[in-house]
Design a protein around this motif. Structure first.
Motif, PDB file in Angstrom:
ATOM      1  N   TYR A   8       1.877  -3.208  -6.384  1.00 34.65           N
ATOM      2  CA  TYR A   8       2.387  -2.386  -7.421  1.00 34.65           C
ATOM      3  C   TYR A   8       1.921  -0.748  -7.018  1.00 34.65           C
ATOM      4  O   TYR A   8       0.271  -1.257  -7.530  1.00 34.65           O
ATOM      5  CB  TYR A   8       2.887  -2.498  -8.683  1.00 34.65           C
ATOM      6  CG  TYR A   8       1.917  -3.394  -9.690  1.00 34.65           C
ATOM      7  CD1 TYR A   8       1.384  -2.225 -10.019  1.00 34.65           C
ATOM      8  CD2 TYR A   8       0.685  -4.445  -9.527  1.00 34.65           C
ATOM      9  CE1 TYR A   8      -0.171  -2.932 -11.211  1.00 34.65           C
ATOM     10  CE2 TYR A   8       0.065  -4.719 -10.286  1.00 34.65           C
ATOM     11  CZ  TYR A   8      -0.454  -3.376 -11.139  1.00 34.65           C
ATOM     12  OH  TYR A   8      -1.712  -3.943 -11.819  1.00 34.65           O
ATOM     13  N   LEU A   9       2.486  -0.558  -7.523  1.00 37.23           N
ATOM     14  CA  LEU A   9       2.201   1.384  -7.243  1.00 37.23           C
ATOM     15  C   LEU A   9       1.049   1.471  -9.067  1.00 37.23           C
ATOM     16  O   LEU A   9       1.803   0.534 -10.159  1.00 37.23           O
ATOM     17  CB  LEU A   9       2.932   2.590  -8.079  1.00 37.23           C
ATOM     18  CG  LEU A   9       3.292   3.260  -6.249  1.00 37.23           C
ATOM     19  CD1 LEU A   9       4.890   3.600  -6.725  1.00 37.23           C
ATOM     20  CD2 LEU A   9       2.156   3.030  -5.628  1.00 37.23           C
ATOM     21  N   GLY A  35      -3.542   2.069  -2.261  1.00 34.27           N
ATOM     22  CA  GLY A  35      -2.986   1.839  -0.638  1.00 34.27           C
ATOM     23  C   GLY A  35      -2.157   2.595  -0.468  1.00 34.27           C
ATOM     24  O   GLY A  35      -2.539   4.296  -0.256  1.00 34.27           O
ATOM     25  N   SER A  37       0.042   3.812   3.426  1.00 33.77           N
ATOM     26  CA  SER A  37       1.405   2.890   4.344  1.00 33.77           C
ATOM     27  C   SER A  37       1.524   4.143   5.412  1.00 33.77           C
ATOM     28  O   SER A  37       1.243   5.358   5.159  1.00 33.77           O
ATOM     29  CB  SER A  37       2.597   3.015   3.330  1.00 33.77           C
ATOM     30  OG  SER A  37       2.506   4.219   2.760  1.00 33.77           O
ATOM     31  N   THR A  47       1.014   8.092   5.038  1.00 33.07           N
ATOM     32  CA  THR A  47       1.713   9.315   3.473  1.00 33.07           C
ATOM     33  C   THR A  47      -0.503   9.247   3.042  1.00 33.07           C
ATOM     34  O   THR A  47      -0.954   8.040   3.446  1.00 33.07           O
ATOM     35  CB  THR A  47       2.164   8.461   2.885  1.00 33.07           C
ATOM     36  OG1 THR A  47       2.094   6.993   2.707  1.00 33.07           O
ATOM     37  CG2 THR A  47       3.329   8.495   3.212  1.00 33.07           C
ATOM     38  N   HIS A  50      -2.654   6.151  -2.509  1.00 33.38           N
ATOM     39  CA  HIS A  50      -1.780   6.439  -3.488  1.00 33.38           C
ATOM     40  C   HIS A  50      -2.445   5.202  -3.984  1.00 33.38           C
ATOM     41  O   HIS A  50      -3.013   4.171  -3.605  1.00 33.38           O
ATOM     42  CB  HIS A  50      -0.684   5.630  -2.995  1.00 33.38           C
ATOM     43  CG  HIS A  50      -0.293   4.912  -2.787  1.00 33.38           C
ATOM     44  ND1 HIS A  50       0.607   4.735  -0.803  1.00 33.38           N
ATOM     45  CD2 HIS A  50       0.096   3.584  -3.033  1.00 33.38           C
ATOM     46  CE1 HIS A  50       0.969   3.567  -0.873  1.00 33.38           C
ATOM     47  NE2 HIS A  50       0.626   2.972  -1.681  1.00 33.38           N
ATOM     48  N   ALA A  52      -3.087   2.348  -6.377  1.00 31.33           N
ATOM     49  CA  ALA A  52      -2.422   1.029  -6.808  1.00 31.33           C
ATOM     50  C   ALA A  52      -2.863  -0.335  -7.242  1.00 31.33           C
ATOM     51  O   ALA A  52      -4.310  -0.222  -7.760  1.00 31.33           O
ATOM     52  CB  ALA A  52      -1.789   0.641  -5.460  1.00 31.33           C
ATOM     53  N   ASP A  79       9.269   4.421  -8.169  1.00 28.49           N
ATOM     54  CA  ASP A  79       9.066   4.727  -7.276  1.00 28.49           C
ATOM     55  C   ASP A  79       9.763   4.009  -6.077  1.00 28.49           C
ATOM     56  O   ASP A  79       9.423   2.795  -5.534  1.00 28.49           O
ATOM     57  CB  ASP A  79       8.291   5.835  -6.322  1.00 28.49           C
ATOM     58  CG  ASP A  79       8.543   6.226  -4.399  1.00 28.49           C
ATOM     59  OD1 ASP A  79       9.522   5.585  -4.507  1.00 28.49           O
ATOM     60  OD2 ASP A  79       7.460   6.701  -4.183  1.00 28.49           O
ATOM     61  N   ARG A  81      10.847   3.291  -3.278  1.00 30.67           N
ATOM     62  CA  ARG A  81       9.971   3.603  -1.638  1.00 30.67           C
ATOM     63  C   ARG A  81       8.858   2.509  -2.202  1.00 30.67           C
ATOM     64  O   ARG A  81       8.104   2.050  -1.151  1.00 30.67           O
ATOM     65  CB  ARG A  81       9.041   4.396  -0.944  1.00 30.67           C
ATOM     66  CG  ARG A  81      10.469   5.399  -0.768  1.00 30.67           C
ATOM     67  CD  ARG A  81       9.859   7.046  -0.514  1.00 30.67           C
ATOM     68  NE  ARG A  81       9.823   7.263  -1.542  1.00 30.67           N
ATOM     69  CZ  ARG A  81       8.594   8.490  -1.362  1.00 30.67           C
ATOM     70  NH1 ARG A  81       8.454   8.928  -0.425  1.00 30.67           N
ATOM     71  NH2 ARG A  81       8.063   9.180  -2.470  1.00 30.67           N
ATOM     72  N   HIS A  82       8.390   2.072  -3.189  1.00 31.64           N
ATOM     73  CA  HIS A  82       7.390   0.942  -3.245  1.00 31.64           C
ATOM     74  C   HIS A  82       6.919   0.121  -4.344  1.00 31.64           C
ATOM     75  O   HIS A  82       7.191  -0.320  -5.544  1.00 31.64           O
ATOM     76  CB  HIS A  82       5.531   2.253  -3.773  1.00 31.64           C
ATOM     77  CG  HIS A  82       5.383   3.330  -2.518  1.00 31.64           C
ATOM     78  ND1 HIS A  82       4.646   2.949  -1.797  1.00 31.64           N
ATOM     79  CD2 HIS A  82       5.852   4.502  -2.898  1.00 31.64           C
ATOM     80  CE1 HIS A  82       4.684   3.696  -1.422  1.00 31.64           C
ATOM     81  NE2 HIS A  82       5.183   4.375  -1.796  1.00 31.64           N
ATOM     82  N   ARG A  85       5.935  -5.820  -4.918  1.00 32.27           N
ATOM     83  CA  ARG A  85       5.378  -7.246  -4.446  1.00 32.27           C
ATOM     84  C   ARG A  85       5.207  -8.178  -4.772  1.00 32.27           C
ATOM     85  O   ARG A  85       3.783  -7.541  -5.451  1.00 32.27           O
ATOM     86  CB  ARG A  85       4.757  -6.482  -2.956  1.00 32.27           C
ATOM     87  CG  ARG A  85       6.104  -5.850  -2.505  1.00 32.27           C
ATOM     88  CD  ARG A  85       5.509  -5.703  -1.072  1.00 32.27           C
ATOM     89  NE  ARG A  85       6.760  -4.456  -0.335  1.00 32.27           N
ATOM     90  CZ  ARG A  85       6.586  -3.229  -0.212  1.00 32.27           C
ATOM     91  NH1 ARG A  85       5.431  -2.192  -0.884  1.00 32.27           N
ATOM     92  NH2 ARG A  85       7.598  -2.132   0.861  1.00 32.27           N
TER      93      ARG A  85
END
Length: 100
Positions: A8-9, A35, A37, A47, A50, A52, A79, A81-82, A85
Motif C-alpha cells: 500500500y501507499l 515503490g 511503477s 513514475t 513513492h 509505500a 489514490d 491508481r495505487h 493489494r
C-alpha cells in the motif's frame, strides 16, 4: 495457514490499520519501502518512486479469506491508481524456537 502480504501507499497506512483492526489482527510485521511503477514516455519511462508499506501476517485459512474480502471491499484510499493489494501464499509449515 496462509501468509498474507499487504502492499500500500504510505498515505493509506491508516486504512490498512483499520482493515487489520476490523479483522482483529494484532500480530503482524510492517516494513517501509520504496515503490516503483511504469509511467509515461519521458526521461526515465517510469513514475517517481513513492513511499509505500508492506505488512506480512500469517493467518488461519478462514481468517486469511476474511482479510482478503475486507481488502476487496475497502474504498478508503488516497489514490485509485495505487490500490491496497493483498497477496495470499500457502504456508507449508510454521515453527518457532523453544526459548525459555
Amino acid at each position: 495457514m496462509k501468509l498474507i502480504l499487504l502492499m500500500y501507499l504510505e498515505e493509506d497506512q491508516g486504512s490498512v490499520e483499520d482493515l487489520l483492526a476490523g479483522q482483529e489482527i494484532r500480530l503482524f510485521s510492517r516494513f517501509s519501502m520504496e515503490g516503483h511503477s511504469p509511467g509515461t514516455q519521458g526521461w526515465y519511462g517510469e513514475t517517481a518512486p513513492h513511499q509505500a508499506g508492506l505488512i506480512m501476517v500469517v493467518l488461519a485459512d478462514e481468517a486469511a479469506s476474511d482479510l482478503l474480502a475486507a481488502v476487496e471491499g475497502c474504498r478508503n484510499i488516497e489514490d485509485s491508481r495505487h490500490p491496497i493489494r493483498a497477496v495470499q501464499v500457502d504456508v507449508e509449515r510454521v515453527t518457532e524456537c523453544l526459548c525459555a
